[in-house]
Design a protein around this motif. Sequence first.
Motif, PDB file in Angstrom:
ATOM      1  N   GLY A   1       0.824  -1.199   0.000  1.00  0.00           N
ATOM      2  CA  GLY A   1       0.000   0.000   0.000  1.00  0.00           C
ATOM      3  C   GLY A   1       0.860   1.252   0.000  1.00  0.00           C
ATOM      4  O   GLY A   1       0.478   2.283   0.555  1.00  0.00           O
ATOM      5  N   GLY A   2       2.067   1.138  -0.578  1.00  0.00           N
ATOM      6  CA  GLY A   2       2.970   2.282  -0.655  1.00  0.00           C
ATOM      7  C   GLY A   2       3.854   2.446   0.571  1.00  0.00           C
ATOM      8  O   GLY A   2       4.775   3.248   0.570  1.00  0.00           O
ATOM      9  N   VAL A   3       3.568   1.690   1.618  1.00  0.00           N
ATOM     10  CA  VAL A   3       4.337   1.811   2.851  1.00  0.00           C
ATOM     11  C   VAL A   3       5.447   0.757   2.850  1.00  0.00           C
ATOM     12  O   VAL A   3       5.180  -0.423   2.588  1.00  0.00           O
ATOM     13  CB  VAL A   3       3.429   1.591   4.081  1.00  0.00           C
ATOM     14  N   PRO A   4       6.683   1.171   3.109  1.00  0.00           N
ATOM     15  CA  PRO A   4       7.771   0.196   3.105  1.00  0.00           C
ATOM     16  C   PRO A   4       7.530  -0.946   4.100  1.00  0.00           C
ATOM     17  O   PRO A   4       7.136  -0.705   5.238  1.00  0.00           O
ATOM     18  CB  PRO A   4       8.999   1.019   3.513  1.00  0.00           C
ATOM     19  N   VAL A   5       7.766  -2.160   3.660  1.00  0.00           N
ATOM     20  CA  VAL A   5       7.694  -3.321   4.543  1.00  0.00           C
ATOM     21  C   VAL A   5       9.054  -3.474   5.203  1.00  0.00           C
ATOM     22  O   VAL A   5      10.089  -3.411   4.534  1.00  0.00           O
ATOM     23  CB  VAL A   5       7.348  -4.587   3.739  1.00  0.00           C
ATOM     24  N   THR A   6       9.016  -3.653   6.507  1.00  0.00           N
ATOM     25  CA  THR A   6      10.280  -3.771   7.229  1.00  0.00           C
ATOM     26  C   THR A   6      10.341  -5.086   7.968  1.00  0.00           C
ATOM     27  O   THR A   6       9.332  -5.751   8.178  1.00  0.00           O
ATOM     28  CB  THR A   6      10.441  -2.629   8.254  1.00  0.00           C
ATOM     29  N   THR A   7      11.541  -5.424   8.383  1.00  0.00           N
ATOM     30  CA  THR A   7      11.718  -6.630   9.187  1.00  0.00           C
ATOM     31  C   THR A   7      12.840  -6.381  10.176  1.00  0.00           C
ATOM     32  O   THR A   7      13.707  -5.542   9.958  1.00  0.00           O
ATOM     33  CB  THR A   7      12.033  -7.855   8.296  1.00  0.00           C
ATOM     34  N   GLY A   8      12.807  -7.143  11.272  1.00  0.00           N
ATOM     35  CA  GLY A   8      13.884  -7.076  12.251  1.00  0.00           C
ATOM     36  C   GLY A   8      13.734  -5.942  13.237  1.00  0.00           C
ATOM     37  O   GLY A   8      12.818  -5.141  13.166  1.00  0.00           O
ATOM     38  N   ASN A   9      14.644  -5.935  14.187  1.00  0.00           N
ATOM     39  CA  ASN A   9      14.661  -4.902  15.208  1.00  0.00           C
ATOM     40  C   ASN A   9      16.115  -4.509  15.432  1.00  0.00           C
ATOM     41  O   ASN A   9      16.894  -5.309  15.924  1.00  0.00           O
ATOM     42  CB  ASN A   9      14.046  -5.442  16.511  1.00  0.00           C
TER      43      ASN A   9
END
Lengths: 457, 447
Positions: free
Chosen positions: B312-320
């Motif tokens: 939806g245009g929002v970057p997908v992130t992973t991890g901390n």
Amino acid sequence: MTAATANDVARLFGRACFGATKTDLDLWVGKEYADVVNALFPPAGLPVPGALVDEPRRVQLETATSDLLAGQRWWLERMRTTPFPLLERMTWFWHTHFATGYAGNPNVGDLMKQNQTIRANALGSFRTLLHKLTVDGAMLYYLSGYQNRRNAVNENYARELFELFTAGVIPQRFTETDIRQAAKALTGWVVKADRTVAFDTNRHDRTVKTICGTTIGGYPANDAREATEYQEVCDIALGLDTTAHFVAYKMVCSFAYIPETTDLFAEPDELVDAVAAALRPAWDITAAMKVLLMHPRFRSGTPALVRQPVEEAVHLAKVLTVNMDPVEGIQNTGASAHNQPIFALRRMGQTPFQPPNVGGWPEGKAWLTSTTTIGRYSLGQYTINAYNTQGRVNTNPLPASTAALDVWRAYVGLGSLGGVTQQQVQSYLSNPGTSDERTKQNGILFLLAASPDWQVM
Amino acid sequence: MSRTPSRRDVLKGAGVVAGLQLLSPVIFRAGEAWGATQVDPLAADRYRLIVIDMHGGNDGLNTVVPMSGSIRDVYEKVRVTTELPVSGLNPLGAVNGGTVGLHGALSTVYDLWNQNRVAIVQGADYPSHNYSHFVSDDIWQSGLPGQRPGSGWLGRHLDRTGIDDGELRGIGIGGRLPLALRGEIEMGEQVNALSETQFADGAATTGSAGKRHLAFAGYDADTRAVRDFYGDYCRTALGVATSTTGLTAAQPGGVANAMLTARTLLTANLGCEVVFVLAGGYDTHDNQLSRHNTLLTDLDRGIEAFYYGTKGGVPVTTGNPAVPVGPVDPHLASRTLIMTFSEFGRRIGDNGTGTDHGAAGPMFLIGPPAPAAGSGAPVLNPGLHRDHPDLGTVTLPKDNLAGTTDIRSVYQSVLTRWLADEGEAGFVVSGTGIDGDGTLTGLFGTA
């Protein structure tokens, strides 16, 4: 017949009662096999046990709206603790047959009410069960029946009624036209705001319908027969020559083995034929199940039934007396701890009230995959952990030694252990990597619950 | 009672595995990330396929939607409550009987369409259409109309090409292992989520669960009916756990979860070639407009996440701390084809708020950007393929859409032109728009 062996009792309970316990083996081994089978059926006049301690919770859940996990936990615990395990296993079987899911509109209360409707008829009349589920609230939502009205005929339920619930397609005895006509006859049923089911004559299609050669409907306005027209549709389906065979086939698949046939008449299966013959005259499920469970094809032969994840999970919890629905969470380690069995079952691919679709869950070898295997191990580890921590009521009396292997076998409710299973337990005990007795006991339990003997019966 | 040979039997027959090796776990090759600057160590020319199953019966007529002309007139006549207004459609072009437009929810797909990366095969179906989910789905997954199939079209592809020891070649994501990935000999593996392929007590080969699991990998000795391949699948479970150790995929929800899991597995280079993603819920008998919109949005965002690493245009992130997953590796993208199918389209006319089971529907194929001219690489020819199914007339609309494309010709095209498979004799059907080798005329070309 002949006296029941340990293998007889373990298989009978393993396939039809969510597994045997040592108590079951002690009680029934050596008795007449037919007596063991007959004892599994609840006494006449007591089709639905009402005095169980978990009954108030069930009634409470009938008004629940969103807590699916609570309903799932309740049912798993009922499976574990019921004094009528065959009745509960049949309730589970009909849930897999009339698969109704928690999707879209149906709320948990609808499903719990349907669950009790099934239980009340699970060993009764298939005809009655079919009639009741056709106008059941959860079913009306799940298969769009509540939207089915004369100006907007919805075929969803009609198709599955014939294809999945009664006549089947091996071989197929109905046409597209039959489905469309049946859908019209099923119009008019609604679920009201208070979640009760009602017939609305204004939504009912009043035309004459011909379904599989039988003509019904066309009743005048306000004719009482309109409200029972759905029963006529069900009875037409029951009148097809494939229906008893198809339902019997589903029973055999769930309780014994998957018959290798693509046409129940051209390639008949002896057990399916026998069960169908018992079922057809009065749609008496008890009569059919007695034939199935006493049949030589059920009793003898190589292990052929791959147990479903729910069966395996309940059996292990039963053997280890692990509560599947603890108030505070089994290990009291947080709010979600009591849902661990559900989470593990998800990974194994099967949770109650969540069939993948109206076709229900896959069967047989479909459960033998890498993903379901890893899920099984998680559940085994979880259940054994819970066994060690849940109130510490379970003081395991058995020594972790090879010499006690047969006692362990009986402890987990199996009739015999395959050579490989024995070897692997012995191999583990020869180098357990610990000197702690309880750790070794847990290791034995884990190996037995992970063994082929446990999964395939 | 016959049974198909297990991989174990085949390996035994070939003399590849003997003695103590029977008790060894399958250890997949260490997954070393590869990218544009690296050569795929397994097969430099291997192309990848992701099949998305829009399960339940996708409403094709509300996916590739009549936008103008006589087909629009009929559409507006029969779609009383499920009509999509022209204003919400993205134009795709002219077909017989008018023009069609793409459902507005498929915005990423439309963006790719504008990049000339999307082919839409109209009217896909098979002879003697069946309206049952289960029968029709089996036919779509097997490519074998009129049979009770025991294997799938991708599984038989795996049979023909073989799975090298240790390769995680075919992967199912979502639900149970699909028929499509079951061969007569070979079989894909189900990896629903990378968080679920690991044993609860840690690394498979060192944790106690893994060791105990290994115990039953030696079960081949027992030849009883169902247990005969018990050891085989136990070993495979251990192999999957081992080979996926340390892999994670961002899980932003919905179809994007499966698509990012697929991307991780493909990127990790475990030998993955075909991935089958189950995206269910398309059985829209009621409340269709909102449900279908939600489903297509979710599908589109899955495709968006795969290519662009956004949802939806929002970057997908992973991890901390959170790290954006970013766009797909261009080298991987250059070798990946996405293809959708559904067991049937829906009825032309609606039933109130939804639609009942129908027949033919469109298939989407999404390929890489055009390869360099003269490179000899396969090219997916973008655009609308084959005729739009006949809708009838306003006064006499059709009841169901008759197919204009035999699905076997699409499969044959993908097998032979994309996956470098010899193809399947049973897929060589004749008909308008089908070449002599059974492939669909013009679906693929060569750069």
